[in-house]
Design an enzyme around this catalytic site. Structure first.
Site, PDB file in Angstrom:
ATOM      1  N   ASN A 283       9.178  -3.663 -10.620  1.00  0.00           N
ATOM      2  CA  ASN A 283       8.604  -4.545  -9.601  1.00  0.00           C
ATOM      3  C   ASN A 283       9.494  -5.764  -9.367  1.00  0.00           C
ATOM      4  O   ASN A 283       9.656  -6.205  -8.227  1.00  0.00           O
ATOM      5  CB  ASN A 283       7.183  -4.969  -9.983  1.00  0.00           C
TER       6      ASN A 283
ATOM      7  N   MET B 283       2.926  -8.420 -20.333  1.00  0.00           N
ATOM      8  CA  MET B 283       1.917  -7.830 -21.210  1.00  0.00           C
ATOM      9  C   MET B 283       1.340  -8.831 -22.219  1.00  0.00           C
ATOM     10  O   MET B 283       1.038  -8.462 -23.356  1.00  0.00           O
ATOM     11  CB  MET B 283       2.512  -6.622 -21.949  1.00  0.00           C
ATOM     12  N   ARG B 284       1.177 -10.086 -21.803  1.00  0.00           N
ATOM     13  CA  ARG B 284       0.544 -11.069 -22.673  1.00  0.00           C
ATOM     14  C   ARG B 284      -0.674 -11.645 -21.968  1.00  0.00           C
ATOM     15  O   ARG B 284      -0.628 -11.874 -20.743  1.00  0.00           O
ATOM     16  CB  ARG B 284       1.492 -12.238 -23.016  1.00  0.00           C
ATOM     17  N   ILE B 285      -1.718 -11.886 -22.723  1.00  0.00           N
ATOM     18  CA  ILE B 285      -2.900 -12.534 -22.149  1.00  0.00           C
ATOM     19  C   ILE B 285      -2.600 -14.017 -22.024  1.00  0.00           C
ATOM     20  O   ILE B 285      -2.114 -14.640 -22.982  1.00  0.00           O
ATOM     21  CB  ILE B 285      -4.130 -12.279 -23.042  1.00  0.00           C
TER      22      ILE B 285
ATOM     23  N   ASN C  51      -0.479 -11.424  -9.881  1.00  0.00           N
ATOM     24  CA  ASN C  51      -0.306 -10.303 -10.813  1.00  0.00           C
ATOM     25  C   ASN C  51      -0.465  -8.993 -10.042  1.00  0.00           C
ATOM     26  O   ASN C  51      -1.096  -8.960  -8.991  1.00  0.00           O
ATOM     27  CB  ASN C  51      -1.363 -10.383 -11.922  1.00  0.00           C
TER      28      ASN C  51
ATOM     29  N   HIS D 221      -1.693  -4.934 -10.624  1.00  0.00           N
ATOM     30  CA  HIS D 221      -2.404  -4.063 -11.563  1.00  0.00           C
ATOM     31  C   HIS D 221      -2.476  -2.658 -10.972  1.00  0.00           C
ATOM     32  O   HIS D 221      -2.768  -2.501  -9.778  1.00  0.00           O
ATOM     33  CB  HIS D 221      -3.820  -4.619 -11.801  1.00  0.00           C
TER      34      HIS D 221
ATOM     35  N   VAL E 112      -9.263 -11.113 -17.521  1.00  0.00           N
ATOM     36  CA  VAL E 112      -8.186 -10.179 -17.193  1.00  0.00           C
ATOM     37  C   VAL E 112      -8.511  -9.346 -15.952  1.00  0.00           C
ATOM     38  O   VAL E 112      -9.616  -8.809 -15.819  1.00  0.00           O
ATOM     39  CB  VAL E 112      -7.920  -9.254 -18.417  1.00  0.00           C
TER      40      VAL E 112
HETATM   41  C1  GRF Z   1       3.191  -1.879 -13.274  1.00  0.00           C
HETATM   42  O1  GRF Z   1       2.628  -0.612 -13.203  1.00  0.00           O
HETATM   43  C2  GRF Z   1       2.140  -2.921 -13.069  1.00  0.00           C
HETATM   44  O2  GRF Z   1       1.092  -2.511 -12.264  1.00  0.00           O
HETATM   45  C3  GRF Z   1       1.643  -3.193 -14.450  1.00  0.00           C
HETATM   46  O3  GRF Z   1       2.766  -3.042 -15.274  1.00  0.00           O
HETATM   47  C4  GRF Z   1       3.703  -2.188 -14.661  1.00  0.00           C
HETATM   48  C5  GRF Z   1       5.025  -2.874 -14.651  1.00  0.00           C
HETATM   49  O4  GRF Z   1       6.075  -2.026 -14.277  1.00  0.00           O
HETATM   50  N1  GRF Z   1       1.057  -4.500 -14.509  1.00  0.00           N
HETATM   51  P1  GRF Z   1       7.530  -2.598 -14.098  1.00  0.00           P
HETATM   52  O5  GRF Z   1       7.941  -3.294 -15.377  1.00  0.00           O
HETATM   53  O6  GRF Z   1       7.535  -3.549 -12.922  1.00  0.00           O
HETATM   54  O7  GRF Z   1       8.395  -1.404 -13.843  1.00  0.00           O
END
Ligand code: GRF
Length: 189
Positions: free
Chosen positions: A16, A92-94, A109, A111, A146
């Site tokens: 992303n 990946m952190r809250i 964010n 999701h 979250v």
């Molecule tokens: C994505 O699927 C996003 O929706 C989730 O974590 C993933 C991140 O993928 N939150 P990347 O690191 O951007 O490839």
């Protein structure tokens, strides 16, 4: 519109991040990524940042005593780079209230589900196992709870009968890479 200064927070692959950086290069998103913050030393996001000439700073959560201490270190960097919008892309952190208060309504964010369905981790797997026929992805504002902030943009993705989990993951990511830059552009106006 003034060019918005972004920071991207990533823990993993950073696809992303790359989609956003490429949208900027293509002139589709009038913004600048000032800094990438990553927390896993071997996150591929770092290499993607390098490819685009973006400074990447490791903030390893293992070096901090609490979530709040980690967030304070992050805020320090965000302020140093005069960041307007904080873009979480696989972070990946809250987060704690400290970070949310420092950037009110300025943290986005993404999701991999159609929120409010399938919050939390393994969202694609949850949807797949549930047997839904349509899922997707959601860009939303970050809130303390979250995957619960205001929804900015969504894309629907069909689940096809012969799909494996990997097929579905790939189809969702294609849509993520489209809607995240678009959502940022729309939100920056
Ligand atoms: C994505 O699927 C996003 O929706 C989730 O974590 C993933 C991140 O993928 N939150 P990347 O690191 O951007 O490839």
């Amino acid at each position: 519109m003034s060019v918005k200064v972004l920071a991207v927070l990533a823990s993993g692959s950073g696809s992303n991040l790359e989609a956003i950086a490429q949208a900027i290069v293509n002139g589709e998103l009038k913004a600048k990524i000032a800094v990438v913050i990553y927390n896993e030393p071997d996150a591929f996001a770092r290499q993607r940042a390098e490819k685009y000439g973006i400074p990447a700073i490791l903030v390893n959560h293992r070096d901090y005593k609490s979530r709040k201490a980690l967030d304070l270190a992050i805020i320090n960097i965000l302020e140093k780079y005069n960041v307007d919008l904080v873009i979480m892309a696989g972070w990946m952190r809250i987060v704690t209230q400290v970070l949310i208060d420092a950037f009110p309504e300025r943290i986005l964010n993404i999701h991999p589900s159609l929120l409010p369905s399938f919050k939390g981790i393994h969202a694609i797997e949850q949807a797949f196992n549930y047997g839904v026929k349509v899922t997707g992805c959601t860009v939303h504002l970050l809130s303390l709870e979250v995957d619960s902030g205001k929804i900015l943009k969504q894309a629907a993705v069909p689940v096809l009968p012969e799909d494996t989990l990997e097929d579905l993951q790939k189809r969702i990511q294609v849509q993520e890479h489209i809607i995240y830059p678009e959502a940022i552009a729309e939100y920056s106006h």
